[in-house]
Design an enzyme around this catalytic site. Sequence first.
Site, PDB file in Angstrom:
ATOM      1  CG  HIS A  92      34.262  43.426  35.273  1.00  0.00           C
ATOM      2  ND1 HIS A  92      35.408  43.813  36.068  1.00  0.00           N
ATOM      3  CD2 HIS A  92      33.313  44.666  35.407  1.00  0.00           C
ATOM      4  CE1 HIS A  92      35.121  44.869  36.750  1.00  0.00           C
ATOM      5  NE2 HIS A  92      34.066  45.403  36.451  1.00  0.00           N
TER       6      HIS A  92
ATOM      7  CG  ASP B 207      38.048  41.778  35.708  1.00  0.00           C
ATOM      8  OD1 ASP B 207      37.781  41.849  34.479  1.00  0.00           O
ATOM      9  OD2 ASP B 207      37.411  42.021  36.901  1.00  0.00           O
TER      10      ASP B 207
ATOM     11  CB  SER C 124      35.414  48.539  36.429  1.00  0.00           C
ATOM     12  OG  SER C 124      34.898  48.084  37.675  1.00  0.00           O
TER      13      SER C 124
HETATM   14  N1  ARG Z   1      32.561  43.728  41.577  1.00  0.00           N
HETATM   15  C1  ARG Z   1      33.113  44.409  40.359  1.00  0.00           C
HETATM   16  C2  ARG Z   1      32.575  46.047  40.132  1.00  0.00           C
HETATM   17  O1  ARG Z   1      31.361  46.251  40.344  1.00  0.00           O
HETATM   18  C3  ARG Z   1      32.823  43.769  39.168  1.00  0.00           C
HETATM   19  C4  ARG Z   1      33.383  42.433  39.169  1.00  0.00           C
HETATM   20  C5  ARG Z   1      32.995  41.474  37.841  1.00  0.00           C
HETATM   21  N2  ARG Z   1      33.341  40.132  38.259  1.00  0.00           N
HETATM   22  C6  ARG Z   1      32.230  39.127  38.394  1.00  0.00           C
HETATM   23  N3  ARG Z   1      32.681  38.078  38.626  1.00  0.00           N
HETATM   24  N4  ARG Z   1      31.052  39.586  38.237  1.00  0.00           N
HETATM   25  O2  ARG Z   1      33.282  46.608  39.633  1.00  0.00           O
END
Ligand code: ARG
Length: 710
Positions: free
Chosen positions: A84, A209, A645
Amino acid sequence: MRKITLIATVLFLLLLNVRADEGMWIPYHIGRVIANMQAYGCKMTAEQIYSSEKPSIKDAIVHFGGFCTGEIVSSHGLVFTNHHCGYDAISTLSTKEKNYLDNGFWAGSFEEEIPAPGLSVSFLVYMNDVTDRVLNASDRSSEIKKIKDEATADNHYRADVKSYFFGNEYYLLVYETFTDIRLVGTPPQNIGKFGGDTDNWIWPRHTGDFSIFRIYASPDNNPAEYSSSNVPYKPKYFLPISLKGIQENDFAMIVGFPGRTTRYLTQAGIKSLALERYPERSKILKAKLAQWWSEMEKDVSVRLLLSGDYASYANSQKYYEGVMNAIKSSPCLAEKSKLEDAFMKWVNEDVNRKSQYGTVVSDLEQLYTENRELNNVIQYLAFGYSGVQISQLGESLAAIKESLSLKTPDQNALSQVIEGLNEEFGSYFQSFVKAADQKVFASMLRIVSQNLDKKYWVSCMTGKQLSKMKPSTGKDIYDMYAAYTYQNSILTDSTKLRKFMQKPSLAVLQKDPGVQYALDVNEMFGQYIGAVRAVNMKEEGLMKTYVKGLREFKSNQFFYPDANSTMRISYGQIKSYIPRDGVYYNWYTTQRGVLEKEIPGDPEFDVPTSFSQALRKGNFGKYADKNGDLPVGFICNLDITGGNSGSPVINGNGELIGLAFDGVWEGMVGDIYWEATKNRSIAVDIRYVMYVIEQMSGSQRIYNEVKIVL
Ligand code: ARG
């Protein structure tokens, strides 16, 4: 002997009242917590983690694109980060024909690696405490400039001086930034984003991911713009990859660039943010996303064009919803109120304290109460009105209008603003999807009409044209007015806008409904932005006083500052949790869950056929856990947030065991308040990463390049 050291450590920590696991620590001060880290099983010294002289773990960590973290995993500048985090670059490089987002991509050689223009990574070269210099200076901003200039006088580095603890401390951060970054590999998104927005922010998780990039440098190993003569960067340090496996309660740490937390908010501050502003934001974004998706699902090209922004809005929307939901069962408001009472009791015991801190908590509360309406309008302005793409050229259009409105237009000034518009033109139309933006426009007017007082409406909402609109089947007056606007505006058609720019005319601007909207939104910003800035500054000033007071009040405790996009270290353990009464969540997931969730053909839960077959066959070799399963994800109680992330999860020996990519639904209050029993970070197990690479690329290229510890 060891026992005695351990007892001493524990006593020392009790004395200092360091709460285990909570905290995003400044690498420069890692010495303050290293004893605690070692008590948990960390085998490294403070110097091996952060050193400004010798190569250390911090030299293997990059701020990826300024919004994520990545880690160096080979002597040739190979970077692992989240899928991501690479998402925007991957979708931008994708076309209908070469659709890397949907199908994945694996470079077979250096030559096949694809430049990702616009992407950059930064290393932290070193940091220093410059608090005294800044706070003692008569002119702080010129002192800050001096500090930065000194740090970059004889090198190509970039320096930043950042405020920590709301201006109670300042640190100099010196970075080296590389801009020739190339895509090396990515799984298809039905592995890299498996579970989609349904599973986002949720455990148990089965998302692969990760994505892989490489830093290129000039032949003398310095940062350089893209050039075919650039070569893979030779890093000072890189992380080995451990396939040895992990256990619950193992020590783990994360080094990365967390973006923003607000852990010191008062009770009133939390209410204002999470109970008043977040619900509005969530509502607005939800409406926008629904409109976008209705166009994206019709057409692959539209989907590729909008998917980067869509993913990030969807992530935020679910985040706001999650915080609002988790706060209901969180003790945060009660705990904050307890803390404030105790603080005030301490303040009132002493005249000096009273004069310094006597009113700070109530002043903050008053600030939030007084600005409730302003805060609300700003949500609609920033997320609603401005979320319509045609509002984006507002500032340039206002400047053109102003020039043209002069009795004798200043041709020089006019051609300058036209030039400015010309520069925006390309990027504006690059991601402009007329049908999608038209729907968003209608839905934003609708949502404003339902939620905001008329005095905050843009002019068209009370104008003649809109009042003439007649609803037709399935379409209300806002849909009809949107259709009219998008048909009659120069902002929705590149040819029309080009023509206007060649011969700008006031008459065109005055009758164009799209332009009018952009001008209105721009004007509204002008009207409120000053007030918002003033409130923010006032809040910052009060928070500075409050946090200074808190640190005096609890003088036997080490405080960690809120995240501010600078490097931090979090540590703790791999840990399961109990999300609610009667439910236990295990600390890891395996391929079994991928297959359980698989829904062929579903946009979120489809699994590539060959991959699904391989998972079914089993036989995971060196990647298998002790039961023969393929580990996919795991959770740990480490303190992270957005910006982390892609961060490496590192074991006690300094080896990579996973990539952090998310938090859990029950711990969503985490950015505001730490709850030890529910705060968990989700990581993809490095064994899953290596398995996916091998399986999907059908090649040992990456495996042979990294350093594996078996
Ligand atoms: N919730 C994660 C973050 O804010 C991002 C995940 C991305 N994946 C998704 N399915 N949108 O770091």
